[in-house]
Motif scaffolding. Structure first.
Motif, PDB file in Angstrom:
ATOM      1  N   GLY A   1     -21.827 -30.742  71.526  1.00 17.94           N
ATOM      2  CA  GLY A   1     -21.120 -32.010  71.344  1.00 17.94           C
ATOM      3  C   GLY A   1     -21.759 -32.899  70.285  1.00 17.94           C
ATOM      4  O   GLY A   1     -21.494 -34.099  70.230  1.00 17.94           O
TER       5      GLY A   1
ATOM      6  N   ASP B   1     -10.703 -27.891  76.144  1.00 14.65           N
ATOM      7  CA  ASP B   1     -11.564 -29.051  76.387  1.00 14.65           C
ATOM      8  C   ASP B   1     -10.948 -30.219  75.608  1.00 14.65           C
ATOM      9  O   ASP B   1     -11.232 -30.402  74.423  1.00 14.65           O
TER      10      ASP B   1
ATOM     11  N   LYS C   1     -13.064 -32.712  73.470  1.00 16.30           N
ATOM     12  CA  LYS C   1     -13.601 -32.166  72.206  1.00 16.30           C
ATOM     13  C   LYS C   1     -12.473 -31.818  71.241  1.00 16.30           C
ATOM     14  O   LYS C   1     -12.643 -31.912  70.025  1.00 16.30           O
TER      15      LYS C   1
ATOM     16  N   ASP D   1     -21.899 -32.172  79.886  1.00 12.03           N
ATOM     17  CA  ASP D   1     -21.956 -32.283  78.417  1.00 12.03           C
ATOM     18  C   ASP D   1     -23.184 -33.093  77.987  1.00 12.03           C
ATOM     19  O   ASP D   1     -23.882 -32.746  77.033  1.00 12.03           O
TER      20      ASP D   1
ATOM     21  N   ARG E   1     -26.534 -31.875  75.913  1.00 13.90           N
ATOM     22  CA  ARG E   1     -26.909 -32.572  74.671  1.00 13.90           C
ATOM     23  C   ARG E   1     -28.364 -33.039  74.727  1.00 13.90           C
ATOM     24  O   ARG E   1     -29.108 -32.916  73.758  1.00 13.90           O
TER      25      ARG E   1
END
Lengths: 307, 117
Positions: free
Chosen positions: A151, A192, A195, B102, B106
Protein backbone atom coordinates in the motif's frame (compact mmCIF):
# COMPACT_ATOMS: atom_id res chain seq x y z
CA UNK A 1 -1.40 -41.67 -20.07
CA UNK A 2 0.66 -39.47 -17.74
CA UNK A 3 -1.24 -37.88 -14.88
CA UNK A 4 -0.36 -34.33 -13.78
CA UNK A 5 -2.37 -32.66 -11.04
CA UNK A 6 -2.05 -29.09 -9.84
CA UNK A 7 -3.20 -28.61 -6.25
CA UNK A 8 -3.98 -24.96 -5.69
CA UNK A 9 -4.84 -22.80 -2.71
CA UNK A 10 -7.04 -20.90 -5.12
CA UNK A 11 -10.76 -21.11 -5.73
CA UNK A 12 -12.42 -24.40 -6.81
CA UNK A 13 -14.29 -22.32 -9.38
CA UNK A 14 -11.18 -22.38 -11.55
CA UNK A 15 -10.94 -26.19 -11.56
CA UNK A 16 -10.37 -27.65 -14.99
CA UNK A 17 -9.07 -30.75 -16.71
CA UNK A 18 -7.80 -31.53 -20.18
CA UNK A 19 -6.17 -34.32 -22.12
CA UNK A 20 -3.33 -33.21 -24.35
CA UNK A 21 -0.30 -34.63 -26.15
CA UNK A 22 3.23 -33.25 -25.81
CA UNK A 23 6.16 -34.73 -27.77
CA UNK A 24 4.15 -37.91 -28.43
CA UNK A 25 3.26 -38.41 -24.77
CA UNK A 26 -0.40 -38.22 -23.69
CA UNK A 27 -1.18 -36.26 -20.55
CA UNK A 28 -4.27 -35.94 -18.38
CA UNK A 29 -3.85 -32.58 -16.68
CA UNK A 30 -6.14 -31.32 -13.95
CA UNK A 31 -6.23 -28.41 -11.56
CA UNK A 32 -7.86 -28.82 -8.14
CA UNK A 33 -8.47 -25.76 -5.99
CA UNK A 34 -8.92 -25.84 -2.23
CA UNK A 35 -10.52 -22.40 -1.62
CA UNK A 36 -7.59 -21.14 0.44
CA UNK A 37 -7.86 -24.08 2.88
CA UNK A 38 -4.25 -24.95 3.70
CA UNK A 39 -5.12 -28.20 5.53
CA UNK A 40 -7.26 -29.38 2.63
CA UNK A 41 -4.44 -28.69 0.18
CA UNK A 42 -2.01 -30.59 2.43
CA UNK A 43 -4.38 -33.59 2.68
CA UNK A 44 -5.00 -33.61 -1.08
CA UNK A 45 -1.28 -33.58 -1.81
CA UNK A 46 -0.80 -36.50 0.61
CA UNK A 47 -3.63 -38.38 -1.11
CA UNK A 48 -2.18 -37.86 -4.59
CA UNK A 49 1.44 -38.50 -3.62
CA UNK A 50 2.67 -41.68 -5.31
CA UNK A 51 -0.50 -41.96 -7.42
CA UNK A 52 0.24 -39.45 -10.18
CA UNK A 53 3.30 -38.72 -12.35
CA UNK A 54 3.89 -35.14 -11.20
CA UNK A 55 2.30 -32.59 -8.93
CA UNK A 56 2.12 -28.83 -9.26
CA UNK A 57 1.58 -26.47 -6.35
CA UNK A 58 -0.56 -23.52 -7.30
CA UNK A 59 -1.84 -20.43 -5.56
CA UNK A 60 1.49 -19.82 -3.90
CA UNK A 61 5.16 -19.97 -4.71
CA UNK A 62 7.53 -22.16 -2.76
CA UNK A 63 10.61 -20.34 -3.99
CA UNK A 64 11.25 -16.76 -5.04
CA UNK A 65 14.33 -15.92 -7.08
CA UNK A 66 15.81 -12.45 -6.65
CA UNK A 67 18.91 -12.07 -8.80
CA UNK A 68 21.08 -15.00 -7.80
CA UNK A 69 19.40 -15.51 -4.43
CA UNK A 70 16.62 -17.98 -3.77
CA UNK A 71 14.20 -17.50 -0.88
CA UNK A 72 11.85 -20.22 0.37
CA UNK A 73 8.32 -19.29 1.44
CA UNK A 74 7.57 -20.94 4.77
CA UNK A 75 3.98 -21.92 3.96
CA UNK A 76 5.10 -23.30 0.60
CA UNK A 77 7.74 -25.49 2.22
CA UNK A 78 5.12 -26.80 4.67
CA UNK A 79 2.93 -27.88 1.75
CA UNK A 80 5.89 -29.54 0.03
CA UNK A 81 6.35 -31.71 3.12
CA UNK A 82 3.10 -33.49 2.21
CA UNK A 83 4.77 -34.97 -0.88
CA UNK A 84 7.29 -37.76 -0.36
CA UNK A 85 7.30 -39.76 -3.62
CA UNK A 86 5.96 -37.83 -6.61
CA UNK A 87 7.99 -35.01 -8.17
CA UNK A 88 6.36 -31.74 -7.06
CA UNK A 89 7.06 -28.27 -8.43
CA UNK A 90 5.72 -24.77 -7.88
CA UNK A 91 6.54 -23.32 -11.30
CA UNK A 92 9.35 -21.08 -10.08
CA UNK A 93 12.02 -23.14 -11.88
CA UNK A 94 10.28 -22.77 -15.21
CA UNK A 95 9.02 -19.22 -14.62
CA UNK A 96 12.52 -17.82 -14.70
CA UNK A 97 13.19 -19.44 -18.10
CA UNK A 98 9.79 -19.40 -19.80
CA UNK A 99 8.89 -15.81 -18.97
CA UNK A 100 12.28 -14.45 -20.03
CA UNK A 101 11.90 -16.29 -23.34
CA UNK A 102 8.36 -14.96 -23.73
CA UNK A 103 9.63 -11.39 -23.35
CA UNK A 104 12.44 -11.90 -25.87
CA UNK A 105 10.00 -13.53 -28.31
CA UNK A 106 7.48 -10.68 -28.01
CA UNK A 107 10.18 -8.05 -28.41
CA UNK A 108 11.49 -9.82 -31.51
CA UNK A 109 8.28 -10.93 -33.18
CA UNK A 110 5.53 -8.52 -32.11
CA UNK A 111 5.13 -4.80 -31.76
CA UNK A 112 3.60 -5.19 -28.33
CA UNK A 113 6.79 -4.92 -26.28
CA UNK A 114 9.61 -2.63 -27.35
CA UNK A 115 12.09 -0.13 -25.95
CA UNK A 116 10.17 2.61 -24.18
CA UNK A 117 6.92 0.66 -23.67
CA UNK A 118 5.39 1.74 -20.36
CA UNK A 119 4.99 -1.42 -18.33
CA UNK A 120 3.37 -1.84 -14.93
CA UNK A 121 4.39 -5.06 -13.19
CA UNK A 122 1.83 -5.36 -10.41
CA UNK A 123 4.15 -7.84 -8.71
CA UNK A 124 7.71 -8.47 -9.79
CA UNK A 125 9.54 -9.98 -6.81
CA UNK A 126 7.78 -13.28 -7.66
CA UNK A 127 8.84 -13.14 -11.32
CA UNK A 128 12.25 -11.57 -11.34
CA UNK A 129 13.13 -13.18 -14.69
CA UNK A 130 10.32 -11.34 -16.44
CA UNK A 131 11.28 -8.10 -14.68
CA UNK A 132 14.92 -8.40 -15.78
CA UNK A 133 14.05 -9.34 -19.36
CA UNK A 134 11.61 -6.42 -19.78
CA UNK A 135 14.25 -4.05 -18.45
CA UNK A 136 16.88 -5.51 -20.79
CA UNK A 137 14.57 -4.80 -23.72
CA UNK A 138 14.52 -1.17 -22.59
CA UNK A 139 10.93 -0.88 -21.41
CA UNK A 140 9.92 1.98 -19.13
CA UNK A 141 9.27 -0.08 -16.00
CA UNK A 142 7.08 0.53 -13.00
CA UNK A 143 7.46 -2.26 -10.45
CA UNK A 144 4.37 -2.10 -8.26
CA UNK A 145 5.33 -4.42 -5.41
CA UNK A 146 5.35 -1.74 -2.73
CA UNK A 147 2.24 -0.12 -4.15
CA UNK A 148 -0.01 -3.14 -4.28
CA UNK A 149 1.43 -5.45 -1.60
CA UNK A 150 2.28 -2.87 1.05
CA UNK A 151 0.00 0.00 0.00
CA UNK A 152 3.04 2.30 -0.32
CA UNK A 153 2.61 4.61 -3.35
CA UNK A 154 6.22 4.33 -4.43
CA UNK A 155 6.87 3.06 -7.97
CA UNK A 156 10.18 1.23 -8.21
CA UNK A 157 11.70 2.14 -11.57
CA UNK A 158 14.84 0.03 -11.93
CA UNK A 159 15.77 -3.62 -11.46
CA UNK A 160 18.66 -2.51 -9.24
CA UNK A 161 16.32 -0.77 -6.80
CA UNK A 162 13.88 -3.67 -7.00
CA UNK A 163 16.67 -6.07 -6.07
CA UNK A 164 17.86 -3.84 -3.22
CA UNK A 165 14.37 -3.51 -1.74
CA UNK A 166 13.65 -7.21 -2.29
CA UNK A 167 16.80 -8.18 -0.43
CA UNK A 168 15.66 -6.06 2.53
CA UNK A 169 12.08 -7.26 2.65
CA UNK A 170 11.73 -10.70 1.06
CA UNK A 171 13.78 -12.65 3.67
CA UNK A 172 11.19 -11.63 6.29
CA UNK A 173 8.09 -11.56 4.10
CA UNK A 174 8.54 -15.23 3.17
CA UNK A 175 7.99 -16.12 6.83
CA UNK A 176 4.54 -14.53 6.88
CA UNK A 177 1.33 -16.49 6.32
CA UNK A 178 0.65 -16.59 2.61
CA UNK A 179 -2.84 -15.07 2.97
CA UNK A 180 -1.23 -11.82 4.20
CA UNK A 181 0.75 -11.46 0.99
CA UNK A 182 -1.31 -13.04 -1.74
CA UNK A 183 -5.03 -13.50 -2.43
CA UNK A 184 -6.04 -17.10 -1.82
CA UNK A 185 -9.44 -18.85 -1.99
CA UNK A 186 -12.48 -16.56 -2.26
CA UNK A 187 -10.25 -13.45 -2.18
CA UNK A 188 -9.25 -14.40 -5.73
CA UNK A 189 -12.79 -13.62 -6.86
CA UNK A 190 -12.92 -10.23 -5.15
CA UNK A 191 -11.31 -6.88 -5.85
CA UNK A 192 -9.65 -4.69 -3.22
CA UNK A 193 -11.88 -1.69 -3.87
CA UNK A 194 -9.84 0.76 -1.76
CA UNK A 195 -6.63 0.00 -3.66
CA UNK A 196 -8.47 -0.14 -7.01
CA UNK A 197 -9.59 3.47 -6.43
CA UNK A 198 -6.34 4.71 -4.89
CA UNK A 199 -3.95 3.24 -7.45
CA UNK A 200 -6.04 3.26 -10.66
CA UNK A 201 -3.72 5.78 -12.34
CA UNK A 202 -0.86 3.26 -12.42
CA UNK A 203 -3.04 0.97 -14.56
CA UNK A 204 -4.36 3.77 -16.75
CA UNK A 205 -0.87 5.19 -17.41
CA UNK A 206 0.62 1.85 -18.46
CA UNK A 207 0.60 0.38 -21.97
CA UNK A 208 1.25 -3.14 -20.69
CA UNK A 209 0.19 -4.60 -17.33
CA UNK A 210 2.22 -7.65 -16.39
CA UNK A 211 2.58 -10.16 -13.59
CA UNK A 212 0.50 -12.62 -11.61
CA UNK A 213 -3.07 -12.66 -12.87
CA UNK A 214 -4.76 -12.83 -9.46
CA UNK A 215 -2.93 -9.68 -8.40
CA UNK A 216 -3.57 -7.92 -11.72
CA UNK A 217 -7.26 -8.77 -11.38
CA UNK A 218 -7.52 -7.77 -7.73
CA UNK A 219 -6.47 -4.16 -8.33
CA UNK A 220 -7.72 -3.55 -11.88
CA UNK A 221 -9.89 -0.42 -12.32
CA UNK A 222 -12.59 0.17 -14.91
CA UNK A 223 -11.92 2.25 -17.98
CA UNK A 224 -8.73 0.73 -19.34
CA UNK A 225 -7.69 2.05 -22.73
CA UNK A 226 -6.88 -1.18 -24.62
CA UNK A 227 -3.89 -2.03 -22.45
CA UNK A 228 -2.04 -5.29 -23.06
CA UNK A 229 -2.25 -7.80 -20.21
CA UNK A 230 0.83 -10.04 -19.98
CA UNK A 231 0.33 -12.92 -17.56
CA UNK A 232 -0.14 -16.66 -17.37
CA UNK A 233 -3.14 -18.27 -15.67
CA UNK A 234 -6.43 -17.20 -17.22
CA UNK A 235 -9.86 -18.71 -17.77
CA UNK A 236 -12.71 -17.81 -20.13
CA UNK A 237 -14.25 -15.89 -17.24
CA UNK A 238 -11.03 -13.91 -16.84
CA UNK A 239 -11.10 -12.99 -20.53
CA UNK A 240 -14.65 -11.67 -20.10
CA UNK A 241 -13.52 -9.71 -17.03
CA UNK A 242 -10.60 -8.15 -18.93
CA UNK A 243 -12.78 -7.28 -21.91
CA UNK A 244 -15.31 -5.59 -19.61
CA UNK A 245 -12.53 -3.55 -18.00
CA UNK A 246 -11.37 -2.31 -21.41
CA UNK A 247 -8.17 -4.31 -21.90
CA UNK A 248 -7.12 -4.59 -25.54
CA UNK A 249 -5.05 -7.72 -25.67
CA UNK A 250 -4.12 -10.72 -23.51
CA UNK A 251 -0.75 -12.41 -23.74
CA UNK A 252 -0.26 -15.62 -21.79
CA UNK A 253 3.16 -17.17 -21.32
CA UNK A 254 1.78 -20.70 -21.00
CA UNK A 255 -0.12 -22.36 -23.86
CA UNK A 256 -3.91 -22.21 -24.01
CA UNK A 257 -5.38 -25.68 -23.52
CA UNK A 258 -9.15 -26.08 -23.97
CA UNK A 259 -9.82 -22.40 -23.55
CA UNK A 260 -7.54 -21.60 -20.65
CA UNK A 261 -3.89 -21.22 -19.87
CA UNK A 262 -2.71 -23.27 -16.93
CA UNK A 263 -0.36 -22.02 -14.25
CA UNK A 264 3.39 -22.23 -14.66
CA UNK A 265 3.41 -24.94 -11.99
CA UNK A 266 1.36 -27.19 -14.30
CA UNK A 267 3.64 -26.65 -17.25
CA UNK A 268 6.71 -27.21 -15.10
CA UNK A 269 5.19 -30.50 -13.88
CA UNK A 270 4.65 -31.54 -17.52
CA UNK A 271 8.27 -30.71 -18.36
CA UNK A 272 9.48 -32.69 -15.34
CA UNK A 273 7.62 -35.76 -16.66
CA UNK A 274 9.00 -35.23 -20.19
CA UNK A 275 12.56 -34.80 -18.93
CA UNK A 276 12.44 -37.96 -16.81
CA UNK A 277 14.71 -36.25 -14.27
CA UNK A 278 14.05 -35.29 -10.65
CA UNK A 279 13.19 -31.56 -10.47
CA UNK A 280 16.38 -30.71 -8.56
CA UNK A 281 18.49 -32.03 -11.45
CA UNK A 282 16.76 -30.02 -14.17
CA UNK A 283 18.70 -26.95 -15.20
CA UNK A 284 17.40 -23.80 -16.92
CA UNK A 285 19.15 -25.08 -20.06
CA UNK A 286 17.12 -28.32 -19.87
CA UNK A 287 13.90 -26.33 -19.58
CA UNK A 288 14.94 -24.14 -22.49
CA UNK A 289 15.68 -27.16 -24.67
CA UNK A 290 12.29 -28.71 -23.88
CA UNK A 291 10.51 -25.41 -24.50
CA UNK A 292 12.14 -25.16 -27.92
CA UNK A 293 11.21 -28.77 -28.74
CA UNK A 294 7.62 -28.06 -27.71
CA UNK A 295 7.69 -24.82 -29.68
CA UNK A 296 5.97 -23.04 -26.78
CA UNK A 297 5.13 -19.48 -27.74
CA UNK A 298 3.28 -16.78 -25.88
CA UNK A 299 -0.41 -16.85 -26.82
CA UNK A 300 -1.85 -13.55 -28.00
CA UNK A 301 -5.59 -12.96 -27.80
CA UNK A 302 -6.98 -9.69 -29.12
CA UNK A 303 -9.88 -8.61 -26.95
CA UNK A 304 -10.85 -5.50 -28.85
CA UNK A 305 -11.39 -4.97 -32.52
CA UNK A 306 -11.94 -1.68 -34.32
CA UNK A 307 -15.51 -1.50 -35.49
CA UNK B 1 13.50 -6.95 31.13
CA UNK B 2 14.27 -3.55 29.62
CA UNK B 3 13.58 -0.26 31.36
CA UNK B 4 11.28 2.48 30.12
CA UNK B 5 14.26 4.67 29.20
CA UNK B 6 15.73 1.88 27.04
CA UNK B 7 12.50 1.66 25.08
CA UNK B 8 12.57 5.45 24.71
CA UNK B 9 16.16 5.31 23.41
CA UNK B 10 15.30 2.51 20.96
CA UNK B 11 12.35 4.52 19.66
CA UNK B 12 14.56 7.59 19.21
CA UNK B 13 16.95 5.47 17.12
CA UNK B 14 14.01 4.21 15.05
CA UNK B 15 12.61 7.74 14.62
CA UNK B 16 16.01 9.15 13.62
CA UNK B 17 16.65 6.35 11.13
CA UNK B 18 13.25 6.95 9.58
CA UNK B 19 13.66 10.72 9.38
CA UNK B 20 17.17 10.47 7.90
CA UNK B 21 15.93 8.16 5.16
CA UNK B 22 14.60 10.49 2.44
CA UNK B 23 13.27 7.62 0.36
CA UNK B 24 11.29 6.24 3.28
CA UNK B 25 9.88 9.68 4.05
CA UNK B 26 8.83 10.07 0.42
CA UNK B 27 7.20 6.62 0.48
CA UNK B 28 5.07 7.52 3.48
CA UNK B 29 3.97 11.09 2.75
CA UNK B 30 0.42 9.84 2.24
CA UNK B 31 0.29 7.77 5.44
CA UNK B 32 -0.60 9.82 8.50
CA UNK B 33 -0.86 7.46 11.45
CA UNK B 34 -0.67 7.49 15.25
CA UNK B 35 1.08 4.42 16.64
CA UNK B 36 0.97 3.59 20.35
CA UNK B 37 3.73 1.42 21.84
CA UNK B 38 2.82 -0.35 25.03
CA UNK B 39 4.92 -2.63 27.23
CA UNK B 40 3.19 -5.50 29.00
CA UNK B 41 5.63 -6.10 31.85
CA UNK B 42 6.51 -2.53 32.91
CA UNK B 43 4.71 0.76 33.00
CA UNK B 44 5.80 2.18 29.65
CA UNK B 45 3.80 3.96 26.98
CA UNK B 46 5.00 5.87 23.92
CA UNK B 47 3.39 7.43 20.88
CA UNK B 48 4.90 7.63 17.40
CA UNK B 49 3.14 10.06 15.09
CA UNK B 50 3.67 10.02 11.35
CA UNK B 51 2.55 13.21 9.59
CA UNK B 52 3.37 13.99 5.96
CA UNK B 53 6.41 11.73 6.02
CA UNK B 54 7.88 13.01 9.29
CA UNK B 55 7.99 10.76 12.34
CA UNK B 56 7.82 12.22 15.84
CA UNK B 57 7.98 10.57 19.24
CA UNK B 58 6.60 11.43 22.62
CA UNK B 59 6.33 9.58 25.91
CA UNK B 60 2.87 8.68 27.09
CA UNK B 61 -0.32 7.36 25.61
CA UNK B 62 -2.40 8.51 22.70
CA UNK B 63 -6.17 8.56 22.97
CA UNK B 64 -6.91 7.52 19.40
CA UNK B 65 -4.08 5.46 17.93
CA UNK B 66 -4.47 3.83 14.51
CA UNK B 67 -2.08 1.06 15.51
CA UNK B 68 -1.12 -0.32 18.91
CA UNK B 69 2.14 -2.25 19.23
CA UNK B 70 2.12 -4.40 22.37
CA UNK B 71 4.92 -6.60 23.69
CA UNK B 72 7.23 -7.14 26.65
CA UNK B 73 9.79 -4.42 27.25
CA UNK B 74 12.77 -6.48 26.06
CA UNK B 75 11.14 -7.33 22.73
CA UNK B 76 10.07 -3.71 22.18
CA UNK B 77 13.60 -2.42 22.78
CA UNK B 78 15.10 -5.15 20.54
CA UNK B 79 12.56 -4.40 17.86
CA UNK B 80 13.11 -0.65 17.66
CA UNK B 81 16.90 -0.98 17.96
CA UNK B 82 16.69 -3.35 14.98
CA UNK B 83 18.12 -6.34 16.87
CA UNK B 84 15.09 -8.43 15.88
CA UNK B 85 12.67 -8.16 13.00
CA UNK B 86 8.95 -7.97 13.81
CA UNK B 87 8.00 -11.08 11.86
CA UNK B 88 9.09 -13.80 14.29
CA UNK B 89 7.71 -12.22 17.50
CA UNK B 90 4.51 -11.34 15.62
CA UNK B 91 4.05 -14.90 14.41
CA UNK B 92 4.86 -16.52 17.78
CA UNK B 93 2.51 -14.16 19.62
CA UNK B 94 5.16 -12.28 21.63
CA UNK B 95 4.33 -9.17 19.65
CA UNK B 96 0.74 -8.10 19.15
CA UNK B 97 -0.27 -5.34 16.76
CA UNK B 98 -3.79 -3.98 16.82
CA UNK B 99 -4.92 -2.27 13.65
CA UNK B 100 -5.98 -3.03 10.10
CA UNK B 101 -4.11 -5.77 8.24
CA UNK B 102 -3.04 -3.27 5.55
CA UNK B 103 -1.57 -0.95 8.21
CA UNK B 104 0.23 -3.83 9.92
CA UNK B 105 1.84 -4.95 6.65
CA UNK B 106 2.86 -1.37 5.90
CA UNK B 107 4.44 -0.92 9.34
CA UNK B 108 6.28 -4.20 8.83
CA UNK B 109 7.62 -2.97 5.48
CA UNK B 110 8.80 0.31 7.04
CA UNK B 111 10.65 -1.60 9.72
CA UNK B 112 12.28 -3.86 7.12
CA UNK B 113 13.24 -0.89 4.97
CA UNK B 114 15.11 0.54 7.98
CA UNK B 115 16.62 -2.63 9.38
CA UNK B 116 16.51 -5.18 6.54
CA UNK B 117 19.71 -6.82 5.26
Amino acid sequence: MKQVVSVSLGSTKRDHQVEVEFLGEKFAISRRGTDGDFDRAFALLQELDGRVDALGLGGLDVYIYVGRKRYAIRDGLKLMEAVKHTPAVDGSGLKNTLEREAVYFLARESGLIRAGTRILMVSSMDRFGMAEALSEVGCDMTFGDLIFTAGIPYPIKTVEELEEIANKTVPEMVKMPIHMLYPTGKKQEEQDEAKVRKFASYYHDAEVIAGDFHLIRRYMPDGLNKQVIFTNTTTRGDIEFLTKKGAGCLITTTPVLSGRSFGTNVMEAVLVVLSGKPPAEISPADYLELLHKLNFRPQIIHLWEEK
Amino acid sequence: MAEHCEITESLKVFRDNFNQNERLKKMNRDWDRVIAIKATDIDSLHTLTLRKGDLSLREGASETPDLVVISDSETLADLFYGDVTPTEPYLNGTLKIQGSEDDIIRLDFISLMIWGE
